[in-house]
Design an enzyme around this catalytic site. Sequence first.
Site, mmCIF file in Angstrom:
data_model
loop_
_atom_site.group_PDB
_atom_site.id
_atom_site.type_symbol
_atom_site.label_atom_id
_atom_site.label_comp_id
_atom_site.label_asym_id
_atom_site.label_seq_id
_atom_site.Cartn_x
_atom_site.Cartn_y
_atom_site.Cartn_z
ATOM 1 N N GLN A 25 3.255 -4.304 -7.481
ATOM 2 C CA GLN A 25 2.608 -5.404 -8.100
ATOM 3 C C GLN A 25 3.391 -6.058 -9.221
ATOM 4 O OE1 GLN A 25 -1.258 -2.964 -8.226
ATOM 5 N NE2 GLN A 25 -1.983 -5.158 -8.089
ATOM 6 N N ARG A 82 1.257 4.378 -17.333
ATOM 7 C CA ARG A 82 1.215 4.773 -15.795
ATOM 8 C C ARG A 82 1.616 3.704 -14.987
ATOM 9 N NH1 ARG A 82 -3.832 3.613 -11.850
ATOM 10 N NH2 ARG A 82 -2.622 4.673 -10.045
ATOM 11 N N HIS A 128 1.394 4.157 -4.641
ATOM 12 C CA HIS A 128 0.332 3.027 -4.737
ATOM 13 C C HIS A 128 0.550 2.018 -3.694
ATOM 14 C CE1 HIS A 128 -2.272 1.150 -8.097
ATOM 15 N NE2 HIS A 128 -2.472 0.261 -7.066
ATOM 16 N N ASN A 174 -2.813 6.639 -4.941
ATOM 17 C CA ASN A 174 -3.870 5.942 -5.653
ATOM 18 C C ASN A 174 -4.641 5.382 -4.623
ATOM 19 O OD1 ASN A 174 -4.458 3.865 -7.941
ATOM 20 N ND2 ASN A 174 -4.216 2.556 -6.236
ATOM 21 N N GLU A 175 -6.161 5.857 -4.657
ATOM 22 C CA GLU A 175 -7.184 5.182 -4.081
ATOM 23 C C GLU A 175 -7.162 5.367 -2.520
ATOM 24 O OE1 GLU A 175 -7.622 1.282 -5.562
ATOM 25 O OE2 GLU A 175 -8.344 1.961 -7.339
ATOM 26 N N ASN A 314 -10.546 5.566 -10.917
ATOM 27 C CA ASN A 314 -10.199 4.043 -11.042
ATOM 28 C C ASN A 314 -11.642 3.421 -10.945
ATOM 29 O OD1 ASN A 314 -7.759 4.820 -11.176
ATOM 30 N ND2 ASN A 314 -7.013 3.730 -9.288
ATOM 31 N N TYR A 316 -14.257 -0.124 -11.715
ATOM 32 C CA TYR A 316 -14.523 -1.470 -12.136
ATOM 33 C C TYR A 316 -15.671 -1.958 -12.451
ATOM 34 C CZ TYR A 316 -9.140 -1.776 -11.552
ATOM 35 O OH TYR A 316 -7.910 -1.592 -11.460
ATOM 36 N N GLU A 380 -7.727 3.724 -14.102
ATOM 37 C CA GLU A 380 -7.689 2.374 -14.190
ATOM 38 C C GLU A 380 -9.119 1.810 -14.546
ATOM 39 O OE1 GLU A 380 -6.762 0.385 -10.479
ATOM 40 O OE2 GLU A 380 -4.936 1.464 -10.094
ATOM 41 N N TRP A 430 -6.382 -1.486 -16.781
ATOM 42 C CA TRP A 430 -5.675 -1.959 -15.607
ATOM 43 C C TRP A 430 -5.919 -3.606 -16.128
ATOM 44 C CZ3 TRP A 430 -2.459 -0.672 -11.732
ATOM 45 C CH2 TRP A 430 -2.093 -1.714 -10.855
ATOM 46 N N GLU A 437 -1.734 -9.463 -7.042
ATOM 47 C CA GLU A 437 -3.102 -8.879 -7.079
ATOM 48 C C GLU A 437 -3.280 -8.752 -5.525
ATOM 49 O OE1 GLU A 437 -4.806 -6.939 -8.703
ATOM 50 O OE2 GLU A 437 -6.908 -7.228 -7.489
ATOM 51 N N TRP A 438 -2.530 -8.105 -4.883
ATOM 52 C CA TRP A 438 -2.521 -7.722 -3.405
ATOM 53 C C TRP A 438 -2.904 -9.232 -2.656
ATOM 54 C CZ3 TRP A 438 0.240 -3.743 -2.996
ATOM 55 C CH2 TRP A 438 0.054 -2.677 -4.070
HETATM 56 C C1 GBH Z 1 -7.366 -1.046 -7.773
HETATM 57 O O1 GBH Z 1 -8.301 -1.164 -6.971
HETATM 58 C C2 GBH Z 1 -5.872 -1.185 -7.597
HETATM 59 O O2 GBH Z 1 -5.622 0.305 -7.759
HETATM 60 C C3 GBH Z 1 -4.990 -1.932 -8.159
HETATM 61 O O3 GBH Z 1 -3.729 -2.048 -7.481
HETATM 62 C C4 GBH Z 1 -5.391 -3.457 -8.235
HETATM 63 O O4 GBH Z 1 -4.704 -4.555 -8.775
HETATM 64 C C5 GBH Z 1 -6.761 -3.271 -9.083
HETATM 65 O O5 GBH Z 1 -7.865 -2.390 -8.497
HETATM 66 C C6 GBH Z 1 -7.392 -4.826 -9.234
HETATM 67 O O6 GBH Z 1 -8.061 -5.198 -7.980
HETATM 68 O O7 GBH Z 1 -14.021 -4.976 0.204
HETATM 69 O O8 GBH Z 1 -12.613 -6.737 -0.300
HETATM 70 O O9 GBH Z 1 -14.631 -6.614 -1.525
HETATM 71 C C7 GBH Z 1 -9.815 -1.392 -7.595
HETATM 72 C C8 GBH Z 1 -10.622 -0.858 -6.073
HETATM 73 C C9 GBH Z 1 -11.891 -1.389 -4.229
HETATM 74 C C10 GBH Z 1 -11.633 -2.916 -5.838
HETATM 75 C C11 GBH Z 1 -12.183 -2.435 -3.308
HETATM 76 C C12 GBH Z 1 -12.003 -3.966 -4.960
HETATM 77 C C13 GBH Z 1 -13.775 -4.314 -3.344
HETATM 78 C C14 GBH Z 1 -12.756 -4.771 -2.132
HETATM 79 N N1 GBH Z 1 -11.019 -1.826 -5.139
HETATM 80 N N2 GBH Z 1 -13.164 -3.289 -4.087
HETATM 81 S S1 GBH Z 1 -13.538 -5.811 -0.922
#
Ligand code: GBH
Length: 493
Positions: A25, A82, A128, A174-175, A314, A316, A380, A430, A437-438
């Site tokens: 990233q 991190r 990651h 990670n996750e 992690n 949110y 996170e 985070w 952002e992927w």
């Molecule tokens: C993190 O994941 C990541 O570790 C990090 O790399 C990333 O930048 C950050 O979040 C911010 O996004 O099915 O498409 O609605 C967070 C965990 C799990 C959050 C899946 C979004 C729903 C995706 N993510 N979740 S979706």
Amino acid sequence: MNTADLPVSKLPKDFLWGFATASFQIEGSTDVDGRAKSIWDDFSKQPGKTQDGRNGDIATDSYRLWKDDIALLVKYGVKSYRFSISWPRIIPLGGRNDPINPKGIEWYSNFIDALLDNGIIPFVTLYHWDLPQALHERYKGWLNKDEIVQDYVRYARVCFEAFGGRVKHWLTMNEPWCISVLGYGRGIHAPGRSSDRHRSPEGDSSTEPWIVGHNVILSHANAVKLYREEFKETQGGQIGITLNGDWAMPYDNSPKNIAAAQQAMDAALGWFADPIYLGRYPTFLKKMLGDRLPDFTPEELRVIKGSSDFYGMNTYTTNLCKAGGDDELQAKVIYTFTRPDGTQLGTQAHCGWLQDYPDGFRALLNYVWKRYRMPIYVTENGFAVKNENSKPMKEALLDHDRVQYFRGTTNALLSAVVEDGVDIRAYFPWSFVDNFEWADGYVTRFGVTYVDYETQARHPKESAKFLVKVYFPVILLCCFLKVPLATVVPGTC
Ligand code: GBH
């Protein structure tokens, strides 16, 4: 003041705080110093895979600008940072018999030294999401248990040998949920496999996520076994895994929605946490999937159970959960942010899946503490302000909604420690900087530092100032004086 008279704070004096990032990233420089491709390199370049059609070739250019990044971390006064190591920089072709890349080792080695010289504790993620592309081509990467476990463990060994004298905090993965579900179920992350033939030429969303999750758990557990057997005694570090998981709250008080919320927890978080901390998959998951959920042999389970020194979290947001739907990847539960009375749970972020709801964070901390009884490292936690990317920079720096978010979550964390007695040892918002952002490309910004992608200049947002000037000093004082938070900031808790 005689601090000895005061009650001892439940915040450990070595509480870690700082910011988090991940290699793909931020690093860019994808074709230098012997790095080979990761699964994200080509994936992000395929049309339609990222919202703005952009990729990770440059990102925040942190591979070149690492000294500036460290200077900014120093300015922020963080205790820890991190970041993740890019596997294809260390072993470009990835496998256990493939050559090690000395230039890759050297870069991270210099980076770690510079952090330590500046008094910043490195908190390192081994994986990651940037799997060497060669392993995906050679044997389908995470789908191939016999190969990937050994290759991952060898990669971990190389990192322990090269950096373990200086790195005392390791995260294996990670996750795993995101690796499995987004990469092999929904197909929105690399390697982009799913049953949806409009999206993916290959894949089976009804089986592959569960196989991948299983193999990720085994790879994690075997790397921890290696660390404990061969490195822990001399290097003295801690090692564990970090799981994503958002609080699942029943939509209302009906028994079916209360059950749905628990199903959502079991499928998102329990899928990984139950085997790792309790030694078994959740009953609900077995019931839903039958034979499609792979079994662990008793021997494997002995390696898995207890394979994390802490609970890496992690988190949110919070989802209101209603029973229904047929989406197994979401435990056949419907998520919403709209309460029965039509109001919203909290402030909407730029991404659809995220609203601000601090009480949910506190509830999750309590749930995890009660269920797993492990010290919690929050690795996170963060927010993306709606339309931040469309605003002129000066306006974007006034990230009020992100400040509100962190005001809420930091208070929730402190209340969980002081009032609820939850054992929390670290907090990493985070992210340190806006970054790739992927699937969102650069449209969604999670940084506390604004990155101007034209110039790569970094500008602290209000949220960075809030965390650095208000929250982190409070934590520091509490740890140092060993006093409860309420003594330092009346009315905090
Ligand atoms: C993190 O994941 C990541 O570790 C990090 O790399 C990333 O930048 C950050 O979040 C911010 O996004 O099915 O498409 O609605 C967070 C965990 C799990 C959050 C899946 C979004 C729903 C995706 N993510 N979740 S979706």
